[in-house]
Design an enzyme around this catalytic site. Sequence first.
Site, PDB file in Angstrom:
ATOM      1  N   ASP A   1       1.556  10.667 -43.597  1.00 24.71           N
ATOM      2  CA  ASP A   1       2.340   9.809 -44.487  1.00 24.71           C
ATOM      3  C   ASP A   1       1.529   8.590 -44.883  1.00 24.71           C
ATOM      4  O   ASP A   1       0.614   8.163 -44.166  1.00 24.71           O
ATOM      5  CB  ASP A   1       3.618   9.348 -43.782  1.00 24.71           C
ATOM      6  CG  ASP A   1       4.754  10.339 -43.919  1.00 24.71           C
ATOM      7  OD1 ASP A   1       4.629  11.261 -44.740  1.00 24.71           O
ATOM      8  OD2 ASP A   1       5.764  10.182 -43.206  1.00 24.71           O
TER       9      ASP A   1
ATOM     10  N   PRO B   1       4.030   1.512 -35.916  1.00 22.67           N
ATOM     11  CA  PRO B   1       4.232   0.661 -37.088  1.00 22.67           C
ATOM     12  C   PRO B   1       3.019   0.439 -37.976  1.00 22.67           C
ATOM     13  O   PRO B   1       3.151  -0.137 -39.050  1.00 22.67           O
ATOM     14  CB  PRO B   1       4.686  -0.665 -36.464  1.00 22.67           C
ATOM     15  CG  PRO B   1       4.018  -0.675 -35.122  1.00 22.67           C
ATOM     16  CD  PRO B   1       4.032   0.748 -34.651  1.00 22.67           C
TER      17      PRO B   1
ATOM     18  N   MET C   1      13.151  -0.373 -45.366  1.00 23.59           N
ATOM     19  CA  MET C   1      13.093   0.145 -46.745  1.00 23.59           C
ATOM     20  C   MET C   1      14.067  -0.604 -47.663  1.00 23.59           C
ATOM     21  O   MET C   1      14.690  -0.007 -48.544  1.00 23.59           O
ATOM     22  CB  MET C   1      13.407   1.651 -46.757  1.00 23.59           C
ATOM     23  CG  MET C   1      12.474   2.482 -45.908  1.00 23.59           C
ATOM     24  SD  MET C   1      12.857   4.254 -45.921  1.00 23.59           S
ATOM     25  CE  MET C   1      14.412   4.269 -45.032  1.00 23.59           C
TER      26      MET C   1
ATOM     27  N   LYS D   1       0.263  13.351 -51.856  1.00 24.94           N
ATOM     28  CA  LYS D   1      -0.502  14.019 -52.911  1.00 24.94           C
ATOM     29  C   LYS D   1      -0.355  15.541 -52.877  1.00 24.94           C
ATOM     30  O   LYS D   1      -1.070  16.247 -53.578  1.00 24.94           O
ATOM     31  CB  LYS D   1      -1.977  13.632 -52.798  1.00 24.94           C
ATOM     32  CG  LYS D   1      -2.223  12.148 -53.085  1.00 24.94           C
ATOM     33  CD  LYS D   1      -3.684  11.788 -52.993  1.00 24.94           C
ATOM     34  CE  LYS D   1      -3.893  10.316 -53.304  1.00 24.94           C
ATOM     35  NZ  LYS D   1      -5.324   9.925 -53.192  1.00 24.94           N
TER      36      LYS D   1
ATOM     37  N   VAL E   1       0.841  -1.199   0.000  1.00 27.20           N
ATOM     38  CA  VAL E   1       0.000   0.000   0.000  1.00 27.20           C
ATOM     39  C   VAL E   1       0.873   1.244   0.000  1.00 27.20           C
ATOM     40  O   VAL E   1       0.657   2.185  -0.772  1.00 27.20           O
ATOM     41  CB  VAL E   1      -0.958  -0.002   1.206  1.00 27.20           C
ATOM     42  CG1 VAL E   1      -1.705   1.325   1.286  1.00 27.20           C
ATOM     43  CG2 VAL E   1      -1.941  -1.161   1.106  1.00 27.20           C
TER      44      VAL E   1
ATOM     45  N   GLY F   1       4.773   7.424 -39.925  1.00 26.51           N
ATOM     46  CA  GLY F   1       4.885   6.039 -39.498  1.00 26.51           C
ATOM     47  C   GLY F   1       6.105   5.871 -38.611  1.00 26.51           C
ATOM     48  O   GLY F   1       7.093   6.591 -38.745  1.00 26.51           O
ATOM     49  N   GLY F   2       6.039   4.922 -37.680  1.00 27.48           N
ATOM     50  CA  GLY F   2       7.179   4.653 -36.815  1.00 27.48           C
ATOM     51  C   GLY F   2       7.519   5.824 -35.933  1.00 27.48           C
ATOM     52  O   GLY F   2       6.656   6.419 -35.285  1.00 27.48           O
ATOM     53  N   ASP F   3       8.802   6.186 -35.905  1.00 29.42           N
ATOM     54  CA  ASP F   3       9.297   7.303 -35.112  1.00 29.42           C
ATOM     55  C   ASP F   3       9.777   8.402 -36.045  1.00 29.42           C
ATOM     56  O   ASP F   3      10.403   8.114 -37.074  1.00 29.42           O
ATOM     57  CB  ASP F   3      10.443   6.841 -34.217  1.00 29.42           C
ATOM     58  CG  ASP F   3      10.990   7.963 -33.346  1.00 29.42           C
ATOM     59  OD1 ASP F   3      10.527   8.087 -32.204  1.00 29.42           O
ATOM     60  OD2 ASP F   3      11.872   8.709 -33.817  1.00 29.42           O
TER      61      ASP F   3
END
Length: 405
Positions: free
Chosen positions: A196, A173, A333, A218, A28, A249-251
């Site tokens: 992204d 991710p 990638m 775009k 506690v 995406g990601g970091d």
Amino acid sequence: MAHPAHPAYPVGLRLAGRCVVVIGGGQVAQRRLPALVAAGADVLLISPSATPSVDAMAETGEIRWERRRYREGDLDGAWYALIATRDRAANDAASAEAESRRVWCVRADDAEAATAWTPATGRVEGVTVAVLSGNDPRRSAAVRDAVVEGLRDGSLTAARPHTPGVALVGGGPGDPDLITVRGRRLLAEADVVIADRLGPRDLLDELPPHVEVIDAAKIPYGRYMAQEAINNALIEHAKAGKAVVRLKGGDPYVFGRGMEELQALAAAGIPCTVVPGISSSISVPGAVGIPVTHRGVAHEFTVVSGHVGPDDPRSLVDWASLAKLTGTLVILMGVDKIGLIAEALVRHGRSADTPVAIVQEGTTATQRRVDATLATVGETVRAEEIRPPAVIVIGDVVGVGTPGA
């Protein structure tokens, strides 16, 4: 004893610099002490023993600890007392002293005998949420959790200052549940989101109708390079007084060009917040049961961009040195170049039998894992028609986990 029809009167205690006595150093106390310390209280712990975490707080000077049992007079000068021992007689005696000295007293063993109750508490961006529901701590915690989560993710609206500027948010991710709490809240407060392709797309459906969502892929580039156009869009909307989220995406700083965007914003005088994200280099292997490190197997892991091949003059990677490492190699990638990468690693000394796992669209509903070796991975990627995004893991850790774990 309080009358059952009389609810507790809620109040916020300002304990900074004031004496708080905690009797008992068990679980506690371990739960309650951090909040008392954060409140600035001068905490005196009285207990012959304590949990390792409580002991550490005493060692670092966060609390004072007298290693003994409670005795009459321990509450002299106290403003607040927490009684949390297993000795009923000691608890009763301490409670009686608190009553006689008019010290607010919480009892872990007998809520009805206490003169104060500890609410279920949560904190969000400077707001403290405290819930009391009589003598039903589970209900209090459930209500607290619902309110805190609503404030964090924006589903429960609360008036807050509109702050123009940009937040670079790492979305994780792909699984929308893997964005950070802070990232999700900033999304809920945004006027404009520039997203992204690899960001958690499902989160965009949750945005209010007034939020302008811009697909970064775009943005009309004209005479600009793609990154310049994105930078200009961030600056333009922020200067218009909008709260802008750049959802990545990601970091943001792991092959995300986050620093380039931060530098462009700083040059334009635009305030920017960076919210780290869960990198796919760790989370995607974990999603299919692959630990990037494992005792006795890999003591290090290296994350490498594979967007240019080993023989490309633009490459900054020392593939010869990487081939000599015995740990895990994670390629991001690198789907298009994995055949050339594998050949370079083998040429520089890495065994052709080294296990390889390719994880396509990791953490999403379309996730799939394909295994190979350095000798076969190039052909395997072609035969299996692997497409980006995919994370490639090279090393003995590929065989450690349970596929699909």
